[in-house]
Design an enzyme around this catalytic site. Sequence first.
Site, short mmCIF file in Angstrom:
data_model
loop_
_atom_site.label_atom_id
_atom_site.label_comp_id
_atom_site.label_asym_id
_atom_site.label_seq_id
_atom_site.Cartn_x
_atom_site.Cartn_y
_atom_site.Cartn_z
N THR A 56 14.41 13.30 -45.24
CA THR A 56 13.38 13.14 -44.21
C THR A 56 13.18 14.44 -43.42
O THR A 56 14.01 15.34 -43.46
CB THR A 56 13.76 12.03 -43.21
N HIS A 60 22.81 3.31 -43.49
CA HIS A 60 21.77 4.34 -43.52
C HIS A 60 22.17 5.63 -44.23
O HIS A 60 21.31 6.39 -44.66
CB HIS A 60 21.35 4.68 -42.08
N TYR A 94 9.76 11.06 -32.14
CA TYR A 94 10.25 11.23 -33.51
C TYR A 94 9.47 10.29 -34.42
O TYR A 94 9.45 9.08 -34.21
CB TYR A 94 11.74 10.90 -33.56
#
Length: 783
Positions: A598, A469, A585
């Site tokens: 993000t 990630h 979230y």
Amino acid sequence: MAEAHQAVAFQFTITPEGIDLQLSHQALNQIFLSGVRSWKKRVSRMRNRVIKGVYPASPSSWLFVVIAILATMYMRSDPSMGLIKMIQQHLPLSTQGQTMLSALVFSTLLWLSLILALRFCLKLLLSYHQWMFEQHGRVSNTTKVWVTLLRLLSSRKPLLYSYQTSLPHLPVPPIKDTVSRYLTSARPLLTDPEFERMTKLAGQFEANLGNRLQRYLRLKALWATNYVSDWWEEYIYLRGRGPIMVNSNYYGMDFLYVTPTPVQAARAGNTITALLLYRRKVNREELKPVRVPGTVIPLCAAQCERMFNTTRTPGVETDVLQHWQDSEFVAVYHRGRFFRLWVYLAGRLLSPRELEHQIQRILDDPSPPQPGEEKLGALTAGERVPWFQMRERHFSSGINKRSLDCIERAAFFVTLDDEEQGMRGEDPAGNLDRYAKSLLHGKCYDRWFDKSFSIVIYKNGKSGLNAEHSWADAPTVAHLWEYTLATDAFQLGYTEDGHCKGDVDRSLPPPQRLAWDIPSEVQAQASSSLVVAQALADDVDCHVFPFRDFGKGRIKKLRVSPDAFIQIGLQLAYFRDRGGFCLTYEASMTRLFREGRTETVRSCSNESSAFVRALETKEVHLDQCRHLFRLASERHQNLYRMAMTGAGIDRHLFCLYVVSKYLGVDSPFLKEVLSEPWRLSTSQTPVQQMELFDLKNHPDFISLGGGFGPVADDGYGVSYIIVGEDMINFHVSSKHSCSETDSHRFGVQISKALQDIMNLLADPKSQTTSKCQQAQPQSKKQL
């Protein structure tokens, strides 16, 4: 080893008569062709640097400017207002040569100035975001003019990175606005005394320490390309010392109903080819810049740069991302053995059929794993510090370093799994859940979790990926995976018996087994890491289910955003599941800005909680419920737009917290805000290239999307993908160790919540009851 001798270009032997030199012309030819390919790539990169360096102008526009200046000079006019004559005075040439060269110098300077002016104008245009807040069908005159100017400046066909220098920088929001928005978002989660205490903490922070931290943050924003991204990458991802498997890495799935071929080697051949074709497009910058859907507005493409030839290497305090310019091989794992598979021969990419042939050689190889080799990958699944220690002691030189380099420098990692997965057999729902768990963690040692992404090809031809990630977010990987699936199924295709198309050169050198000398200390640590990883994997409860009752087609007919509809449905489902609300979230992109990643949309709002309570109290009129839903939907859309345009809450507060740590000061407000658990973590997987999938003629080629592990030990992770007009696929995760969560139970609540909201909104005239709760779900046939 036999494989090593095939790579030798020449041999020599010293004899009494002298030196006997033996040249391998085939090897030398391959070296020459490989060098030609390398130089072609360098020339291509230089060419692309020039093209994108002058965008939105073109290199040929320089000639136009030169001709225009020379033409005006020929007509006895001086467009430079004396500058050309000043340049002439400093040139040691003849008069005619001075005139020509000074005109060229002036033309070039004028051309560069025009480019800078055009780029500045484009940057100003891309800094305008008011269009996002205008109602559909009610576009202001300002926005209409803006669209026209943007189209004019974007008329040239751009390369992948052409817009990068024209994208605006992410703005630092005023601290007063961020604190105010935070308090608004926290209100539905706090009791009156708790909210009053938090309001006082926020006020003290804003009046004192907050302004001091803000000044440092604004200073960083002046010189940094993006004031968030480098800290976000380091502190959220790379500094984590726990396992990245499950906690950070995520997965992507194959088609839901279709497996293009049951032949494992053939599926691997086409998949590897499609991925390398995508890499070629990235290297040549032939991919079209990703844009906001339905607009000409570009998104930042910086995350594409580290997609291939990248790995995450462990450290004591922080990991490091390593990226290599190119790699001509991939690393392959099968039944405990590691292989290096060369994907280029004499400068050309191997055909899918040739790659299938090479993969089949690996599958047919009967050799057993070397001692310690089979479970070596568990080191990447466990804690980071022990992996760093083993790497430093036993993989920094010799044969182990060479083999580890082959894995880390590979274009990507491939696992040839010996299991069968997919929605098959008598238990399709359970098989989907097992499929998700397999992609998320596998056996905890048969994936290389440090690689930017690992491809998994199952025994029955099903495929998937596991992605690290830190280097990029899911939309970037999803774009790659969409291209791969579409190219595999529709462009490359298979023969009638399921093999790759084309011919094969059977004289290809076989894939190389990687050699290891793994001491007992490393084997013991791999076993310890495997115990940690296995406990983490066993605790994950995954549930994947397609929601087929309706999709975005029916939701849009109600003039409601599909994402807002789903997010409010998740709030209703969580309330029914846990009896309250939680900090939620939802990932939103900030790629309208350079190097943006993000931002968080706090989906649990005052409006959404008011709607859920009204629906569940059984005391509110249906019309009022619908009105509350509309307010909640509009509020969610506004929150999403604010997050996209740099007016979010959480990244700003995170950066303020990092500054406070650098300064060595504590903030009770920031400490409390950043310690709040995200018990409901959600994300939509966007479908970005619908033109690649002809769902009208091939309706079964539906993507399953992907998912991730839960963020909080007592929470849920929910990923969803809106496919076509009539389906939404959900991925739900939680932990078995928490008695209050159950992924399957929550999946049922999601389906029921979506159905109940649709029943409420679909046909108000047919509703005869006066209470919201009395609205019963319609049958699938009615939906």
